[in-house]
Design a protein around this motif. Structure first.
Motif, short mmCIF file in Angstrom:
data_model
loop_
_atom_site.label_atom_id
_atom_site.label_comp_id
_atom_site.label_asym_id
_atom_site.label_seq_id
_atom_site.Cartn_x
_atom_site.Cartn_y
_atom_site.Cartn_z
N ASP A 9 0.82 -1.22 0.00
CA ASP A 9 0.00 0.00 0.00
C ASP A 9 0.85 1.27 0.00
N ARG A 10 2.17 1.10 -0.01
CA ARG A 10 3.05 2.26 -0.10
C ARG A 10 4.38 1.80 -0.69
N ALA A 17 9.68 7.45 -6.33
CA ALA A 17 8.36 8.02 -6.07
C ALA A 17 7.30 7.42 -6.98
N ASP A 18 7.70 6.96 -8.17
CA ASP A 18 6.74 6.35 -9.08
C ASP A 18 6.63 4.84 -8.88
N TRP A 19 7.16 4.35 -7.77
CA TRP A 19 7.10 2.95 -7.35
C TRP A 19 8.06 2.04 -8.11
N VAL A 94 0.66 -2.29 -7.76
CA VAL A 94 0.76 -0.87 -7.44
C VAL A 94 -0.63 -0.23 -7.44
N PRO A 95 -0.78 0.93 -6.80
CA PRO A 95 -2.08 1.62 -6.81
C PRO A 95 -2.52 1.98 -8.22
N ASP A 96 -3.83 2.13 -8.38
CA ASP A 96 -4.40 2.39 -9.70
C ASP A 96 -3.79 3.61 -10.37
N GLU A 97 -3.64 4.70 -9.62
CA GLU A 97 -3.13 5.92 -10.25
C GLU A 97 -1.71 5.75 -10.75
#
Length: 288
Positions: A9-10, A17-19, A94-97
């Motif tokens: 979740d992080r 920063a963009d995972w 990763v998160p949707d965004e």
């Protein structure tokens, strides 16, 4: 490199920063490379005559047959010359965004871990074999590459309309589990099929599932299963049509219409469907 879970979740320590993270190609063990080679060999033998021509061309153009888990930097260099896409490693789902931002900018996010030898036939979370062997060859096709970029941009807009449920179904039934008609025959191109030894055969050969002509609204209303073979497969006539529909459709009013309509259960056939093969649902009955 394998871990028990890659759902986060992080961004973990060391991630950008963009995972994105370094792939860590040098850290793969001989056993992990051997697992890739085992998976690759049995799929490569099975796919001719079953996979779409675009997929097979991409597999060869990207030189995925050279042995061992591919190095993302080398793979991205080849892919970039063909369609401008690159493959970037991420630590897990990763998160949707984040997912949509990468896709809208022609960056395909891939897990860097590989399944264990005792998980050859099923892994719930996508690993590097699913992501690279399953997805990346299709990104070498210019039309499909454009479709995925358009999908990424559409995902960014869908988040503003609280519509990810419907857009996610489009991804599922095309990118993950899509079929295409080529020279009068059905072929597979979805990554969830081409990377699966069992579903490669089930999707084309088994009498159980429905195979239905692609219709955008119909696909977006249709539920799906995540832990078993599909009971509906949707067939596109060609990738140009898939791209055209995606680019030319005004999704905002479509989402509003879908909000007023019920979901369509797995395996249900509608009177207005273009049914290519009507499934017996024998497999689903055996599983209940």
């Amino acid at each position: 490199m394998a871990e028990d879970t890659h759902v986060l979740d992080r961004p973990p320590p060391g991630a950008a920063a963009d995972w994105t993270i370094p792939q860590g190609w040098d850290a793969y063990t001989p056993e992990e490379h051997a697992t890739w080679d085992t998976l690759f060999a049995r799929q490569r033998k099975l796919l001719p005559g079953r996979a779409s021509a675009a997929y097979l061309r991409g597999l060869d153009a990207l030189k995925l047959s050279e042995g061992g888990i591919p190095d993302f930097e080398e793979l991205s260099e080849r892919l970039g010359k063909l369609t401008g896409w690159q493959v970037v490693a991420v630590p897990g789902l990763v998160p949707d965004e984040v997912f949509f931002d990468h896709m809208a900018n022609r960056r395909f996010v891939a897990g860097s871990f590989i399944r264990r030898p005792d998980q050859l036939d099923y892994l719930q979370e996508p690993d590097v074999f699913h992501d690279v062997f399953g997805h990346v060859p299709m990104l070498a096709d210019p039309v499909f590459a454009d479709y995925l970029e358009a999908y990424g941009k559409g995902g960014q807009r869908a988040m503003q309309h609280d519509a990810l449920k419907w857009l996610g179904r489009l991804y599922w039934y095309t990118v993950e589990f899509g079929l295409i008609r080529e020279d009068g025959d059905l072929r597979i191109y979805g990554s969830g099929i081409v990377s699966s030894f069992a579903e490669t055969r089930f999707a084309l050969d088994d009498a159980s599932p429905n195979r239905i002509g692609f219709d955008l609204a119909r696909v977006m209303r249709t539920e799906y299963r995540i832990d078993d073979f599909q009971q509906n497969y949707f067939v596109v006539p060609d990738f140009d049509e898939l791209l055209r529909v995606t680019v030319e459709t005004d999704f905002a009013p479509l989402y509003e219409r879908l909000k007023q309509l019920p979901d369509i259960p797995v395996a249900e056939v509608l009177p207005e469907d273009h049914v290519i093969t009507a499934g017996t649902q024998a497999y689903a009955k055996r599983r209940t």
